[in-house]
Design a protein around this motif. Sequence first.
Motif, short mmCIF file in Angstrom:
data_model
loop_
_atom_site.label_atom_id
_atom_site.label_comp_id
_atom_site.label_asym_id
_atom_site.label_seq_id
_atom_site.Cartn_x
_atom_site.Cartn_y
_atom_site.Cartn_z
N GLY A 24 11.83 11.53 -11.21
CA GLY A 24 12.97 12.37 -10.87
C GLY A 24 13.96 12.53 -12.02
O GLY A 24 13.76 12.02 -13.12
N SER A 25 15.04 13.24 -11.73
CA SER A 25 16.05 13.55 -12.74
C SER A 25 17.45 13.24 -12.22
O SER A 25 17.71 13.28 -11.01
N LEU A 36 31.30 14.18 -21.74
CA LEU A 36 30.03 13.77 -22.31
C LEU A 36 29.01 13.77 -21.18
O LEU A 36 29.34 13.42 -20.04
N TYR A 37 27.78 14.16 -21.51
CA TYR A 37 26.75 14.26 -20.48
C TYR A 37 25.45 13.58 -20.95
O TYR A 37 25.19 13.49 -22.14
N LEU A 38 24.66 13.16 -19.97
CA LEU A 38 23.33 12.65 -20.25
C LEU A 38 22.39 13.20 -19.19
O LEU A 38 22.46 12.80 -18.03
N GLN A 39 21.53 14.10 -19.60
CA GLN A 39 20.50 14.61 -18.72
C GLN A 39 19.28 13.72 -18.84
O GLN A 39 18.75 13.54 -19.93
N ASP A 58 12.23 12.69 -15.91
CA ASP A 58 11.06 11.82 -15.85
C ASP A 58 11.47 10.35 -15.84
O ASP A 58 10.99 9.52 -16.63
N LEU A 59 12.37 10.02 -14.96
CA LEU A 59 12.91 8.67 -14.90
C LEU A 59 11.84 7.67 -14.48
O LEU A 59 10.95 7.98 -13.67
N LYS A 60 11.96 6.46 -15.03
CA LYS A 60 11.01 5.38 -14.78
C LYS A 60 11.75 4.19 -14.18
O LYS A 60 12.96 4.03 -14.42
N PRO A 61 11.06 3.33 -13.47
CA PRO A 61 11.73 2.14 -12.91
C PRO A 61 12.46 1.31 -13.97
O PRO A 61 13.53 0.75 -13.69
N GLU A 62 11.93 1.27 -15.18
CA GLU A 62 12.58 0.50 -16.24
C GLU A 62 13.86 1.14 -16.76
O GLU A 62 14.57 0.55 -17.58
N ASP A 63 14.16 2.34 -16.30
CA ASP A 63 15.44 2.97 -16.64
C ASP A 63 16.57 2.50 -15.72
O ASP A 63 17.73 2.87 -15.92
N THR A 64 16.23 1.72 -14.71
CA THR A 64 17.23 1.19 -13.81
C THR A 64 18.23 0.34 -14.57
O THR A 64 17.86 -0.63 -15.25
N ALA A 65 19.51 0.71 -14.47
CA ALA A 65 20.56 0.03 -15.25
C ALA A 65 21.91 0.63 -14.86
O ALA A 65 21.97 1.65 -14.17
N VAL A 66 22.96 0.00 -15.35
CA VAL A 66 24.29 0.60 -15.31
C VAL A 66 24.47 1.35 -16.63
O VAL A 66 24.26 0.79 -17.71
#
Length: 113
Positions: free
Chosen positions: A16-17, A78-81, A84-92
């Motif tokens: 997802g995005s 400021l933006y961050l698009q 293709d999110l991955k479980p390892e992107d889980t973070a604050v």
Amino acid sequence: QVQLVESGGGLVQPGGSLKLSCAASVNGFSARPMAWYRQVSGKQVEKVAQISFTKNTYVEDFAEGRFTISRDNAKNALYLQMNDLKPEDTAVYFCNLDPPADWGQGTQVTVSS
């Protein structure tokens, strides 16, 4: 004085995005390099992407091809698009100057099915 308010995080399925936003109260924002950082639970803060005042960008290898950093100097934003999110992107996720100053609260991103 630096005040940063991040938003846009949430729970998303793998693949997802999300688009993160940062409202920055920073003197001379348009002339300051900015960056997105993240902190995985129990780990140190790491940089995700950076953008210069001329809008040159650099994205860390783990985010290359998936994340895009941008800024709107007229809005001090400021933006961050993130695609293709991955479980390892889980973070604050945090926005900040580059190098960082005072930290905001961040926004939680959770990637899970």
